[in-house]
Design a protein around this motif. Structure first.
Motif, mmCIF file in Angstrom:
data_model
loop_
_atom_site.group_PDB
_atom_site.id
_atom_site.type_symbol
_atom_site.label_atom_id
_atom_site.label_comp_id
_atom_site.label_asym_id
_atom_site.label_seq_id
_atom_site.Cartn_x
_atom_site.Cartn_y
_atom_site.Cartn_z
ATOM 1 N N LEU A 276 -9.879 -9.888 2.510
ATOM 2 C CA LEU A 276 -10.354 -8.659 3.152
ATOM 3 C C LEU A 276 -9.739 -7.434 2.499
ATOM 4 O O LEU A 276 -10.408 -6.397 2.334
ATOM 5 C CB LEU A 276 -10.014 -8.698 4.649
ATOM 6 C CG LEU A 276 -10.879 -9.618 5.514
ATOM 7 C CD1 LEU A 276 -10.319 -9.692 6.939
ATOM 8 C CD2 LEU A 276 -12.329 -9.136 5.540
ATOM 9 N N GLY A 277 -8.468 -7.543 2.105
ATOM 10 C CA GLY A 277 -7.828 -6.433 1.406
ATOM 11 C C GLY A 277 -8.499 -6.144 0.075
ATOM 12 O O GLY A 277 -8.730 -4.982 -0.289
ATOM 13 N N SER B 280 0.827 -1.214 0.000
ATOM 14 C CA SER B 280 0.000 0.000 0.000
ATOM 15 C C SER B 280 0.863 1.266 0.000
ATOM 16 O O SER B 280 0.443 2.308 -0.486
ATOM 17 C CB SER B 280 -0.930 0.006 1.219
ATOM 18 O OG SER B 280 -0.188 0.153 2.421
ATOM 19 N N TRP C 148 -11.604 -6.927 -0.661
ATOM 20 C CA TRP C 148 -12.938 -6.407 -0.342
ATOM 21 C C TRP C 148 -12.855 -4.891 -0.138
ATOM 22 O O TRP C 148 -13.684 -4.139 -0.631
ATOM 23 C CB TRP C 148 -13.460 -7.106 0.911
ATOM 24 C CG TRP C 148 -14.840 -6.689 1.334
ATOM 25 C CD1 TRP C 148 -15.813 -6.119 0.556
ATOM 26 C CD2 TRP C 148 -15.413 -6.844 2.645
ATOM 27 N NE1 TRP C 148 -16.950 -5.898 1.289
ATOM 28 C CE2 TRP C 148 -16.739 -6.334 2.570
ATOM 29 C CE3 TRP C 148 -14.944 -7.368 3.843
ATOM 30 C CZ2 TRP C 148 -17.585 -6.325 3.675
ATOM 31 C CZ3 TRP C 148 -15.793 -7.362 4.931
ATOM 32 C CH2 TRP C 148 -17.097 -6.845 4.843
ATOM 33 N N TRP C 149 -11.832 -4.464 0.577
ATOM 34 C CA TRP C 149 -11.627 -3.036 0.814
ATOM 35 C C TRP C 149 -11.376 -2.298 -0.500
ATOM 36 O O TRP C 149 -11.819 -1.157 -0.692
ATOM 37 C CB TRP C 149 -10.435 -2.854 1.764
ATOM 38 C CG TRP C 149 -10.091 -1.434 2.055
ATOM 39 C CD1 TRP C 149 -10.875 -0.492 2.645
ATOM 40 C CD2 TRP C 149 -8.846 -0.796 1.762
ATOM 41 N NE1 TRP C 149 -10.206 0.696 2.741
ATOM 42 C CE2 TRP C 149 -8.957 0.542 2.208
ATOM 43 C CE3 TRP C 149 -7.650 -1.216 1.187
ATOM 44 C CZ2 TRP C 149 -7.912 1.458 2.087
ATOM 45 C CZ3 TRP C 149 -6.615 -0.314 1.071
ATOM 46 C CH2 TRP C 149 -6.752 1.001 1.513
#
Length: 257
Positions: free
Chosen positions: A201-202, A91, A204-205
């Motif tokens: 989850l990453g 990121s 999804w974000w």
């Protein structure tokens, strides 16, 4: 088309349930090459697919007593923090250089083929280990090697989004050659659940999961992996080892080509 997705989910789930390998390495190419799904959505959807499907498979393998939980714990101790740190690094610094990514793919392919050799010559490996017990890692050294291997897994899977099952199977066969093929499958599936869940989850974000596609795939994969996990302990060891070797050879070929 929806029925095709269901069939694809069932086939991949069945294979993953029996061998612990083949989820991302089969589903992502199916979604992108055959069904025309964009690569980013394919990767995100496949990670969510893997975490849920392997969660179901873990339950079945647990009932069959083919999960070695101490090994799972040691792998997760290394893999989960490494995955989180790698996600934070990506990121901040962006995606991996394409040349570096290619080197990672080739490295994974080589390690997978080493697993195939180990599977095919497992009997000879065990004879050698019994003759040279001092060469096999034991106790704290084995636990430390498993945790370090988990950390390497966390980095590679987060960076490349491929090979969670294949790399895990490689490490299990090399570090724990006395595991049966069913135990390799069950332990490999169990450790991959939290690792793929973090990656999912990453995505999804980032908004790169197609929920309708995911639901359709799960309709097929949940019964598929349940059946595969039940079969893993009942089919002959030689057949299961050959199936795992063929699956890994296909994974390695896909990574190289």
């Amino acid at each position: 088309m929806s029925m095709t997705y269901v069939i694809a989910g069932f086939a991949v789930g069945l294979l993953v349930g029996m061998t612990g390998v083949g989820g991302g390495s089969l589903m992502t190419p199916l979604l992108t090459l055959l069904f025309g799904v964009s690569p980013s959505v394919a990767v995100g959807t496949d990670l969510a697919f893997a975490s849920i499907t392997k969660g179901v498979g873990t339950i079945t393998h647990r009932f069959n007593r083919t999960v070695q939980w101490p090994i799972v714990r040691h792998l997760c101790l290394g893999a989960l923090p490494a995955a989180l740190l790698t996600t934070l690094a990506l990121s901040q610094f962006g995606t991996v250089n394409p040349q570096v990514g290619q080197v990672i793919r080739y490295s994974i392919a080589v390690s997978v083929m080493l697993t195939v050799v180990a599977l095919l010559f497992r009997a000879r490996m065990l004879r050698w280990i019994n003759a040279h017990p001092g060469r096999q890692l034991q106790g704290r050294k084995l636990a430390a090697a498993t945790i370090i291997s988990g950390a390497v897994l966390g980095v590679l899977v987060t960076v490349s989004s491929i090979g969670a099952g294949a790399i895990g199977a490689t490490l299990l066969v090399m570090l724990y050659p006395r595991l049966t093929s069913a135990e390799v499958a069950g332990t490999d599936i169990a450790y991959a659940v939290p690792l793929t869940a973090i990656a999912a989850l990453g995505h999804w974000w980032l908004g790169s999961i197609n929920w309708m596609l995911l639901a359709t795939l799960l309709i097929g994969s949940v019964p598929g992996i349940t059946l595969g996990a039940m079969m893993a302990r009942k089919v002959p060891e030689r057949f299961l080892r050959a199936l795992l070797a063929m699956t890994l050879t296909g994974v390695a070929a896909k990574l190289v080509l």
